[in-house]
Design an enzyme around this catalytic site. Structure first.
Site, mmCIF file in Angstrom:
data_model
loop_
_atom_site.group_PDB
_atom_site.id
_atom_site.type_symbol
_atom_site.label_atom_id
_atom_site.label_comp_id
_atom_site.label_asym_id
_atom_site.label_seq_id
_atom_site.Cartn_x
_atom_site.Cartn_y
_atom_site.Cartn_z
ATOM 1 C CG LEU A 74 -1.871 -1.296 1.195
ATOM 2 C CD1 LEU A 74 -2.589 -1.470 2.755
ATOM 3 C CD2 LEU A 74 -2.971 -0.839 0.149
ATOM 4 C CB CYS A 78 3.941 8.477 -2.381
ATOM 5 S SG CYS A 78 4.796 9.145 -1.285
ATOM 6 C CB CYS A 83 6.479 11.770 -2.922
ATOM 7 S SG CYS A 83 4.865 11.588 -3.523
ATOM 8 C CG HIS A 133 6.935 -0.554 -0.380
ATOM 9 N ND1 HIS A 133 6.692 0.781 -0.781
ATOM 10 C CD2 HIS A 133 7.621 -0.835 -1.697
ATOM 11 C CE1 HIS A 133 7.232 1.049 -2.038
ATOM 12 N NE2 HIS A 133 7.749 -0.052 -2.364
ATOM 13 C CG PHE A 504 16.186 34.975 15.929
ATOM 14 C CD1 PHE A 504 15.683 35.495 14.737
ATOM 15 C CD2 PHE A 504 17.546 34.920 16.241
ATOM 16 C CE1 PHE A 504 16.460 36.405 14.226
ATOM 17 C CE2 PHE A 504 18.185 35.927 15.316
ATOM 18 C CZ PHE A 504 17.764 36.615 14.418
#
Ligand code: KPC
Length: 526
Positions: A74, A78, A83, A133, A504
Site C-alpha cells: 500500500l 509515492c 515523492c 512499503h 529565531f
C-alpha cells in the site's frame, strides 16, 4: 496467500514484498475479515495515498472498506517511484550543491565529482524502498484495521462490483484511485533506451549518464534536472513554456521565479525556454540515445548531445477501463470529472488522487480519498482542490502560498511588499548576507547572493497578508500553517503575524519583518 491470521513484523513484510516484486507470477496477498458479514461500503480500487487514507477514514467512522491494489504494498507510487525518491534526490542535490560551492574551503573536502552519481542514489533508493512499503502494509492491517487484497489487479464489472484474484467483491460504492502515468510526447525516437521518466529512472537506469536533456518545464523537470546537474551530469532543460510558468503551477511570483531560475543557470544548467524537441537521435533505428534535436524560440534548430533524456511533461491517468466498463466522464485532459464530493458522472462511483483535476500532490490525494469516504458514510462534505500552498525543489526548497505581488496589484489599490533582500533601487544587496537561517548560514557568510529570497505580500488598507513566497531551506512547514491562517475567513493581518513568537533564526523571516512594520498606521514596503 491469506495473511489475516498472521501478523508479519516489518522485516517479514519487507521480505514478502521483495519476493512478490521479484516474482513475475505472484500470488495475491489477502487480508479479509471472515467475521464481518456486512456488505462493503466501498471498494477502493488502488491503495495509494488516496485509497489508503480514504479507506482508513471510512473504517475509523465505523464503515467497511476494502482496498485492492496490483502492487504487493500500500502507499502507491509515492514511496515506490515518485515523492520519496524525489525527496531523496533533492536532498542529495542540495548537499552536493553545498559541497561544490564550498569545495576545499573551511572543513569541506575538495569536491570529488567521481563520487557523486545518479545511479548510486537510484540504487540506494531501490534497495531501501520496501521498508516504507512494509510499514504501510503493517499499519493498515494492524493499526487501521482495513481489509485488503494486494498483488492482484482488479477488473471493473459494474458500478458496484469488481473482480480480483478470481473472486467477486460487491460494495455500495467504488472509489477509483489508480493514479496517473507520465506523459510521453509524440516525438520520433522517444522510445529509445536512455529516455526515462521518473518511473523508469528508478526501475531501469543501468548506467551512469554523462549528459542529460530534460524535456519539459514542470516541477518534476526542474527537480530531477537540478538533481542530475548537481551530481555532475551536465543538464539542459528544453521547455515550451517559461520554467515555473506551466499551467500546472499557480501563484508563482515573478521575483521568486527569477531567483529560482537564475539560481539554476548560475549553477551551470542550460535552460532553453520556448523550445521543443524535434527528434531524439540514437544508435541505429532504435538503439540508445545519443542526442536530441530541438527547435529553439527563434525557429532555428540545435542538436544537444545526451546519453539520457528525461521526460518531465506531467502525468495523465489511465481511464480506459473506467470509460469502457462504467462509461465514466473524463475532461479534455483525460482526467475523471468529479464534483466537489468526489462523485463521478456514474452514481455510486467516486474518483480521487491523480485521477482527477488539480495538482498531482499528496494533500489532494489524501484529502480527496477522505472526502469520498466521508460522503460515502453520509456526510455532505465538499473539497475544493483549486486553492493550495505549493513547493518544489531545485537545489533549494521553494515554497509559496496565496497571491503573487502582481495578482495582488491586479485586484487591490494598496499593496505593500516586505522582502528580503529588500528591493531598493541602486542598493548593493548582491552582497547582503540576508536572508540567513538554518541551511543558509554558510552561504550568507561566504556566498551571500546564494542565501535565498523571500517576499510577503500585504494589503496596505486591510493589513491582511495576501501571499508569501520563499526560496531557501526549511520553510515548507511554515507554509502549511501560513496557508491555513491566510485562508481562514478572518485571514491573517500583518499585526497578528508580527505578534507571533518567532523561533529565531527562522527560515522565513516573516514574523520579525512584520513586527518591524506593524507599528505603522500607514504601511509601507520593507
Ligand atoms: C514517508 C511516507 O509517508 C511516504 S509513503 C506515503 C504513502 S501514504 O501514507 O499511503 O500516503
Amino acid at each position: 496467500m491469506d495473511i489475516r491470521e498472521q501478523h508479519p513484523d516489518l522485516a517479514e513484510w519487507n521480505a514478502l514484498i521483495e519476493r512478490c516484486l521479484a516474482d513475475p507470477d505472484p500470488e495475491p496477498i489477502t487480508n479479509l475479515d471472515p467475521g464481518d458479514e456486512r456488505p462493503y461500503d466501498a471498494v477502493f480500487v488502488g491503495g495509494g495515498a488516496g485509497g489508503r487514507f480514504g479507506a482508513a477514514y471510512l473504517r475509523a467512522m465505523g464503515g467497511r472498506p476494502l482496498i485492492v491494489d496490483a502492487w504487493p504494498f500500500l502507499g502507491g507510487s509515492c514511496p515506490h517511484q515518485a515523492c520519496v525518491p524525489h525527496h531523496l534526490f533533492s536532498e542529495a542535490a542540495a548537499e552536493l550543491d553545498r559541497m561544490r560551492w564550498f569545495s576545499d574551503e573551511l572543513y569541506f573536502p575538495k569536491f570529488d565529482p567521481s563520487r557523486a552519481g545518479i545511479k548510486d542514489l537510484v540504487d540506494l533508493f531501490v534497495a531501501g524502498r520496501s521498508s516504507a512499503h512494509a510499514f504501510m502494509n503493517w499499519q493498515t492491517k494492524e493499526q487501521l484495521d482495513v481489509e485488503y487484497v494486494l498483488n492482484a489487479r482488479a477488473s471493473l464489472v459494474d458500478p458496484t462490483t469488481v473482480r480480483v484474484a478470481g473472486r467477486t467483491f460487491r460494495a455500495r460504492n467504488l472509489v477509483l484511485g489508480t493514479g496517473a502515468r507520465p506523459v510521453v510526447p509524440d516525438v520520433p525516437g522517444i522510445r529509445r533506451p536512455g529516455v526515462h521518466d521518473f518511473i523508469s529512472l528508478v526501475e531501469s537506469l543501468d548506467a551512469e549518464p554523462a549528459r542529460c536533456v530534460v524535456i519539459g518545464g514542470s516541477k518534476v523537470a526542474m527537480e530531477y534536472g537540478s538533481f542530475f546537474h548537481a551530481t555532475g551530469c551536465p543538464t539542459t532543460m528544453v521547455s515550451r513554456s517559461p520554467v515555473m510558468r506551466s499551467s500546472s503551477l499557480h501563484h508563482v511570483d515573478e521575483d521568486l521565479r527569477r531567483y529560482v531560475v537564475d539560481g539554476m543557470r548560475r549553477r551551470g544548467m542550460e535552460i532553453l525556454e520556448g523550445a521543443e524537441p524535434v527528434t531524439v537521435e540514437g544508435v541505429g533505428a532504435d538503439g540508445p540515445v545519443t542526442g536530441v534535436t530541438v527547435r529553439l524560440a527563434d525557429g532555428s534548430t540545435r542538436r544537444l548531445e545526451a546519453d539520457m533524456v528525461f521526460l518531465g511533461l506531467g502525468e495523465r491517468p489511465d481511464t480506459t477501463e473506467a470509460r469502457a466498463v462504467l462509461g465514466i466522464e473524463v475532461d479534455d485532459r483525460g482526467r475523471v470529472v468529479t464534483d466537489r464530493r468526489m462523485r463521478t458522472s456514474v452514481p455510486g462511483v467516486y474518483a480521487i488522487g491523480d485521477m482527477i483535476a488539480g495538482a498531482m500532490e499528496m494533500w489532494k490525494a489524501r484529502k480527496s480519498g477522505v472526502t469520498a469516504a466521508r460522503n460515502i458514510m453520509g456526510e455532505e462534505l465538499e473539497f475544493d482542490v483549486s486553492e493550495y500552498p505549493d513547493f518544489l525543489h531545485t537545489t533549494y526548497e521553494v515554497s509559496w502560498v496565496g497571491l503573487t505581488e502582481q495578482e495582488a496589484r491586479d485586484t487591490r489599490d494598496d499593496v505593500v511588499v516586505i522582502q528580503m533582500p529588500p528591493y531598493v533601487e541602486g542598493l548593493d544587496t548582491e552582497h547582503l548576507p540576508l536572508p540567513c537561517a538554518e541551511g543558509s548560514m554558510l552561504y550568507a557568510f561566504r556566498r551571500p547572493e546564494l542565501s535565498g529570497f523571500q517576499k510577503l505580500v500585504v494589503d496596505g488598507t486591510t493589513r491582511q497578508v495576501l501571499g508569501a513566497h520563499h526560496c531557501g531551506y526549511g520553510a515548507k512547514d511554515a507554509f502549511q500553517y501560513l496557508d491555513h491562517l491566510i485562508h481562514r475567513p478572518e485571514g491573517l493581518t500583518i499585526d497578528e503575524l508580527g505578534w507571533m513568537n518567532e523561533l529565531f533564526l527562522n527560515p522565513e523571516h516573516f514574523v520579525q519583518l512584520s513586527r518591524l512594520r506593524a507599528g505603522k498606521g500607514r504601511l509601507t514596503h520593507l
